[in-house]
Design a protein around this motif. Structure first.
Motif, PDB file in Angstrom:
ATOM      1  N   HIS A  63      -3.278 -10.628  -2.676  1.00  0.00           N
ATOM      2  CA  HIS A  63      -2.743 -11.217  -3.899  1.00  0.00           C
ATOM      3  C   HIS A  63      -1.372 -10.626  -4.224  1.00  0.00           C
ATOM      4  O   HIS A  63      -0.434 -11.359  -4.609  1.00  0.00           O
ATOM      5  CB  HIS A  63      -3.718 -10.967  -5.051  1.00  0.00           C
ATOM      6  CG  HIS A  63      -3.338 -11.641  -6.339  1.00  0.00           C
ATOM      7  ND1 HIS A  63      -2.928 -12.953  -6.408  1.00  0.00           N
ATOM      8  CD2 HIS A  63      -3.292 -11.161  -7.615  1.00  0.00           C
ATOM      9  CE1 HIS A  63      -2.648 -13.272  -7.656  1.00  0.00           C
ATOM     10  NE2 HIS A  63      -2.855 -12.200  -8.414  1.00  0.00           N
ATOM     11  N   CYS A  64      -1.235  -9.315  -4.062  1.00  0.00           N
ATOM     12  CA  CYS A  64       0.062  -8.668  -4.288  1.00  0.00           C
ATOM     13  C   CYS A  64       1.106  -9.178  -3.297  1.00  0.00           C
ATOM     14  O   CYS A  64       2.274  -9.398  -3.664  1.00  0.00           O
ATOM     15  CB  CYS A  64      -0.069  -7.149  -4.181  1.00  0.00           C
ATOM     16  SG  CYS A  64      -0.934  -6.382  -5.563  1.00  0.00           S
ATOM     17  N   TYR A  65       0.695  -9.356  -2.073  1.00  0.00           N
ATOM     18  CA  TYR A  65       1.605  -9.899  -1.043  1.00  0.00           C
ATOM     19  C   TYR A  65       2.142 -11.254  -1.485  1.00  0.00           C
ATOM     20  O   TYR A  65       3.358 -11.509  -1.438  1.00  0.00           O
ATOM     21  CB  TYR A  65       0.851 -10.016   0.280  1.00  0.00           C
ATOM     22  CG  TYR A  65       1.651 -10.613   1.416  1.00  0.00           C
ATOM     23  CD1 TYR A  65       2.259  -9.797   2.368  1.00  0.00           C
ATOM     24  CD2 TYR A  65       1.800 -11.989   1.550  1.00  0.00           C
ATOM     25  CE1 TYR A  65       2.992 -10.347   3.416  1.00  0.00           C
ATOM     26  CE2 TYR A  65       2.524 -12.544   2.582  1.00  0.00           C
ATOM     27  CZ  TYR A  65       3.116 -11.724   3.515  1.00  0.00           C
ATOM     28  OH  TYR A  65       3.852 -12.271   4.545  1.00  0.00           O
ATOM     29  N   PHE A  84      -7.354   0.012  -3.536  1.00  0.00           N
ATOM     30  CA  PHE A  84      -7.294  -1.439  -3.696  1.00  0.00           C
ATOM     31  C   PHE A  84      -8.155  -2.106  -2.629  1.00  0.00           C
ATOM     32  O   PHE A  84      -8.461  -1.517  -1.580  1.00  0.00           O
ATOM     33  CB  PHE A  84      -5.845  -1.947  -3.577  1.00  0.00           C
ATOM     34  CG  PHE A  84      -5.138  -1.507  -2.311  1.00  0.00           C
ATOM     35  CD1 PHE A  84      -5.188  -2.263  -1.150  1.00  0.00           C
ATOM     36  CD2 PHE A  84      -4.435  -0.307  -2.290  1.00  0.00           C
ATOM     37  CE1 PHE A  84      -4.537  -1.860  -0.001  1.00  0.00           C
ATOM     38  CE2 PHE A  84      -3.784   0.122  -1.130  1.00  0.00           C
ATOM     39  CZ  PHE A  84      -3.837  -0.663   0.019  1.00  0.00           C
ATOM     40  N   THR A  85      -8.551  -3.330  -2.920  1.00  0.00           N
ATOM     41  CA  THR A  85      -9.315  -4.123  -1.960  1.00  0.00           C
ATOM     42  C   THR A  85      -8.355  -4.969  -1.132  1.00  0.00           C
ATOM     43  O   THR A  85      -7.175  -5.120  -1.466  1.00  0.00           O
ATOM     44  CB  THR A  85     -10.304  -5.050  -2.681  1.00  0.00           C
ATOM     45  OG1 THR A  85      -9.555  -6.017  -3.436  1.00  0.00           O
ATOM     46  CG2 THR A  85     -11.216  -4.263  -3.618  1.00  0.00           C
ATOM     47  N   MET A  86      -8.858  -5.551  -0.074  1.00  0.00           N
ATOM     48  CA  MET A  86      -8.020  -6.416   0.755  1.00  0.00           C
ATOM     49  C   MET A  86      -7.601  -7.657  -0.013  1.00  0.00           C
ATOM     50  O   MET A  86      -6.472  -8.145   0.147  1.00  0.00           O
ATOM     51  CB  MET A  86      -8.786  -6.821   2.022  1.00  0.00           C
ATOM     52  CG  MET A  86      -7.881  -7.319   3.140  1.00  0.00           C
ATOM     53  SD  MET A  86      -6.771  -5.999   3.695  1.00  0.00           S
ATOM     54  CE  MET A  86      -5.402  -6.959   4.338  1.00  0.00           C
ATOM     55  N   ARG A 103      -3.947   1.423 -10.699  1.00  0.00           N
ATOM     56  CA  ARG A 103      -4.825   1.870  -9.620  1.00  0.00           C
ATOM     57  C   ARG A 103      -4.090   1.893  -8.302  1.00  0.00           C
ATOM     58  O   ARG A 103      -4.351   2.728  -7.436  1.00  0.00           O
ATOM     59  CB  ARG A 103      -6.037   0.941  -9.496  1.00  0.00           C
ATOM     60  CG  ARG A 103      -7.086   1.121 -10.560  1.00  0.00           C
ATOM     61  CD  ARG A 103      -8.423   0.528 -10.128  1.00  0.00           C
ATOM     62  NE  ARG A 103      -8.383  -0.917 -10.051  1.00  0.00           N
ATOM     63  CZ  ARG A 103      -8.396  -1.619  -8.921  1.00  0.00           C
ATOM     64  NH1 ARG A 103      -8.408  -1.003  -7.761  1.00  0.00           N
ATOM     65  NH2 ARG A 103      -8.391  -2.945  -8.937  1.00  0.00           N
ATOM     66  N   SER A 104      -3.169   0.941  -8.136  1.00  0.00           N
ATOM     67  CA  SER A 104      -2.401   0.892  -6.885  1.00  0.00           C
ATOM     68  C   SER A 104      -1.074   0.193  -7.130  1.00  0.00           C
ATOM     69  O   SER A 104      -0.929  -0.588  -8.075  1.00  0.00           O
ATOM     70  CB  SER A 104      -3.176   0.162  -5.785  1.00  0.00           C
ATOM     71  OG  SER A 104      -3.361  -1.212  -6.115  1.00  0.00           O
ATOM     72  N   THR A 105      -0.099   0.500  -6.282  1.00  0.00           N
ATOM     73  CA  THR A 105       1.205  -0.169  -6.320  1.00  0.00           C
ATOM     74  C   THR A 105       1.544  -0.660  -4.921  1.00  0.00           C
ATOM     75  O   THR A 105       1.156  -0.039  -3.918  1.00  0.00           O
ATOM     76  CB  THR A 105       2.316   0.760  -6.817  1.00  0.00           C
ATOM     77  OG1 THR A 105       2.393   1.918  -5.954  1.00  0.00           O
ATOM     78  CG2 THR A 105       2.060   1.211  -8.243  1.00  0.00           C
TER      79      THR A 105
END
Length: 226
Positions: free
Chosen positions: A193-195, A186-188, A162-164
């Motif tokens: 979480h990715c950060y 993506f949500t914040m 959905r997102s990268t």
């Protein structure tokens, strides 16, 4: 969730690197993560052309070459991303009126190419002896359709995501990322979480890169002493 290569969600692919591969470059490095492999060569500092030079600092130029065919718009964007990331970290004021050229060659792309290119360039700059404020490392995450977040995604995972999200960090810097590229929906909370996952992943990448640099320095010291 089972990944195609059976890794855990937060697990990096096998890392490999080699410094000083390009004989004609002032410094070079190959960085590989799984089947993704990138070579970066550094040329300079050399005298800049009169219409390009800056009186108070070196000019940083980046060229990104794909594995097949001519550079595309995406490759030009990659050049800009790498240049903007490293212009702030190279101590360019120490080499005024010169040019530092970074040539990045994609050898094989299987996802997370932008983070591999940044990592290869960081190693190549160290190999060339270009003065830096600190090392730069990068990592990529993907949010899959089932809401699972995975680190160092393959191209198959990126195509289904959905997102990268790719983040580059300066080692030891408390000021947040040097580079961010987030694409898709993506949500914040997913972004944060990715950060966090990428920040942890870059610490592992940095440890790997330091070991590689120390290994080369030790090898060269033994050769000089022989």
């Amino acid at each position: 969730m089972s990944r195609p290569d059976r890794r855990e969600a937060s697990q990096l692919r096998a890392l490999n690197c080699s410094l000083g591969q390009l004989n004609r470059a002032d410094g070079s490095a190959q960085f590989s993560a799984g089947n993704t492999s990138v070579v970066s060569g550094i040329y300079g500092p050399v005298e800049a052309k009169v219409y390009e030079e800056k009186l108070d600092r070196a000019v940083v130029e980046v060229k990104f070459r794909p594995d097949i065919g001519a550079p595309t718009t995406k490759d030009k964007w990659m050049e800009s991303a790498i240049r903007n990331t490293f212009e702030r970290e190279i101590l360019a004021h120490l080499h005024p009126r010169t040019l530092v050229q970074i040539v990045v060659q994609l050898r094989e792309g299987d996802g997370s190419v932008d983070s591999a290119a940044i990592n290869a360039t960081s190693l190549a700059l160290v190999d060339a002896g270009i003065p830096l404020k600190c090392m730069v490392t990068a990592a990529t995450c993907a949010v899959l359709s089932d809401d699972t977040t995975v680190v160092d995604p393959t191209q198959e995972e990126i195509d289904a995501a959905r997102s990268t999200h790719t983040f580059a960090f300066a080692s030891g810097s408390p000021t947040g990322p040097l580079y961010v590229d987030s694409r898709g929906e993506f949500t914040m909370d997913e972004y944060n979480h990715c950060y966090d996952l990428c920040a942890l992943a870059t610490e592992r990448v940095l440890a790997f890169m330091r070991t590689a640099i120390e290994g080369k320095v030790t090898k060269e010291a033994k050769i000089s002493a022989a």
